[in-house]
Design a protein around this motif. Structure first.
Motif, mmCIF file in Angstrom:
data_model
loop_
_atom_site.group_PDB
_atom_site.id
_atom_site.type_symbol
_atom_site.label_atom_id
_atom_site.label_comp_id
_atom_site.label_asym_id
_atom_site.label_seq_id
_atom_site.Cartn_x
_atom_site.Cartn_y
_atom_site.Cartn_z
ATOM 1 N N CYS A 4 -61.450 1.775 78.587
ATOM 2 C CA CYS A 4 -62.362 0.648 78.386
ATOM 3 C C CYS A 4 -63.218 0.451 79.639
ATOM 4 O O CYS A 4 -62.898 0.936 80.708
ATOM 5 C CB CYS A 4 -61.596 -0.628 78.032
ATOM 6 S SG CYS A 4 -60.384 -1.125 79.244
ATOM 7 N N GLY A 12 -59.584 -8.615 80.288
ATOM 8 C CA GLY A 12 -58.156 -8.434 80.010
ATOM 9 C C GLY A 12 -57.280 -8.938 81.138
ATOM 10 O O GLY A 12 -56.218 -9.528 80.896
ATOM 11 N N SER A 16 -54.836 -12.065 80.483
ATOM 12 C CA SER A 16 -53.413 -11.768 80.668
ATOM 13 C C SER A 16 -52.790 -12.696 81.696
ATOM 14 O O SER A 16 -51.662 -13.161 81.510
ATOM 15 C CB SER A 16 -53.230 -10.316 81.103
ATOM 16 O OG SER A 16 -53.662 -9.444 80.103
ATOM 17 N N ILE A 75 -45.026 -9.047 77.203
ATOM 18 C CA ILE A 75 -46.072 -8.228 76.594
ATOM 19 C C ILE A 75 -47.395 -8.447 77.320
ATOM 20 O O ILE A 75 -48.161 -7.504 77.545
ATOM 21 C CB ILE A 75 -46.181 -8.525 75.091
ATOM 22 C CG1 ILE A 75 -44.897 -8.060 74.389
ATOM 23 C CG2 ILE A 75 -47.400 -7.855 74.478
ATOM 24 C CD1 ILE A 75 -44.780 -8.499 72.952
ATOM 25 N N TYR A 76 -47.653 -9.695 77.728
ATOM 26 C CA TYR A 76 -48.860 -9.965 78.509
ATOM 27 C C TYR A 76 -48.806 -9.278 79.876
ATOM 28 O O TYR A 76 -49.849 -8.895 80.420
ATOM 29 C CB TYR A 76 -49.075 -11.462 78.693
ATOM 30 C CG TYR A 76 -49.980 -12.079 77.660
ATOM 31 C CD1 TYR A 76 -51.324 -11.749 77.591
ATOM 32 C CD2 TYR A 76 -49.500 -13.009 76.752
ATOM 33 C CE1 TYR A 76 -52.165 -12.311 76.659
ATOM 34 C CE2 TYR A 76 -50.321 -13.579 75.803
ATOM 35 C CZ TYR A 76 -51.651 -13.230 75.763
ATOM 36 O OH TYR A 76 -52.476 -13.776 74.824
ATOM 37 N N LEU A 78 -47.515 -6.352 80.367
ATOM 38 C CA LEU A 78 -47.939 -4.982 80.066
ATOM 39 C C LEU A 78 -49.459 -4.898 79.892
ATOM 40 O O LEU A 78 -50.094 -3.952 80.373
ATOM 41 C CB LEU A 78 -47.236 -4.479 78.807
ATOM 42 C CG LEU A 78 -45.724 -4.313 78.907
ATOM 43 C CD1 LEU A 78 -45.151 -3.899 77.556
ATOM 44 C CD2 LEU A 78 -45.359 -3.313 79.981
ATOM 45 N N THR A 79 -50.033 -5.893 79.222
ATOM 46 C CA THR A 79 -51.486 -5.930 79.066
ATOM 47 C C THR A 79 -52.177 -6.092 80.419
ATOM 48 O O THR A 79 -53.210 -5.479 80.678
ATOM 49 C CB THR A 79 -51.885 -7.088 78.128
ATOM 50 O OG1 THR A 79 -51.173 -6.955 76.911
ATOM 51 C CG2 THR A 79 -53.364 -7.092 77.850
ATOM 52 N N PHE A 82 -52.063 -2.703 82.166
ATOM 53 C CA PHE A 82 -53.034 -1.786 81.567
ATOM 54 C C PHE A 82 -54.454 -2.153 81.991
ATOM 55 O O PHE A 82 -55.242 -1.279 82.383
ATOM 56 C CB PHE A 82 -52.904 -1.803 80.044
ATOM 57 C CG PHE A 82 -53.965 -1.008 79.354
ATOM 58 C CD1 PHE A 82 -53.921 0.374 79.355
ATOM 59 C CD2 PHE A 82 -55.018 -1.635 78.731
ATOM 60 C CE1 PHE A 82 -54.910 1.117 78.734
ATOM 61 C CE2 PHE A 82 -56.018 -0.912 78.110
ATOM 62 C CZ PHE A 82 -55.962 0.474 78.104
ATOM 63 N N SER A 83 -54.780 -3.441 81.923
ATOM 64 C CA SER A 83 -56.130 -3.871 82.300
ATOM 65 C C SER A 83 -56.384 -3.636 83.784
ATOM 66 O O SER A 83 -57.484 -3.243 84.178
ATOM 67 C CB SER A 83 -56.332 -5.351 81.968
ATOM 68 O OG SER A 83 -56.255 -5.555 80.589
#
Length: 97
Positions: A4, A12, A16, A75-76, A78-79, A82-83
């Motif tokens: 992205c 993100g 997050s 989970i956030y 992990l986001t 990733f971001s």
């Protein structure tokens, strides 16, 4: 690997961060049985004969909601990772060009 763009990655990161703080705090408030959150409990249309029955169901609902909030916060995380990785990759590729 670039998936992205830099604006999407920054968005993100911000979302997050907010999600992690909000869900951690909500999980803490659910864990300590905050009365303000009683409307969010999965009580349904049950009728209770004794107050102890209601307290037992409410206690289970509070704990389950707390765990759900903490799982969503993970989970956030992990986001966020990733971001952050995508933001780093994008900033690195723009410097080398």
């Amino acid at each position: 690997m670039k998936i992205c763009g830099p604006k999407y990655a920054l968005c993100g990161l911000i979302l997050s961060t907010w999600g992690i703080f909000q869900l951690l705090l909500m999980g803490i408030f659910f864990y300590y049985n905050s009365v303000a959150l009683i409307e969010d409990l999965p009580l349904g249309e049950q009728t209770f004969n004794k107050p102890t029955d209601f307290y037992a169901v409410a206690e289970r609902g509070y704990k389950q909601n707390a765990y759900n909030c903490w799982i969503a916060a993970c989970i956030y995380v992990l986001t966020f990772l990733f971001s952050g990785h995508q933001f780093y990759i994008n900033s690195r590729s723009s410097l080398s060009v």
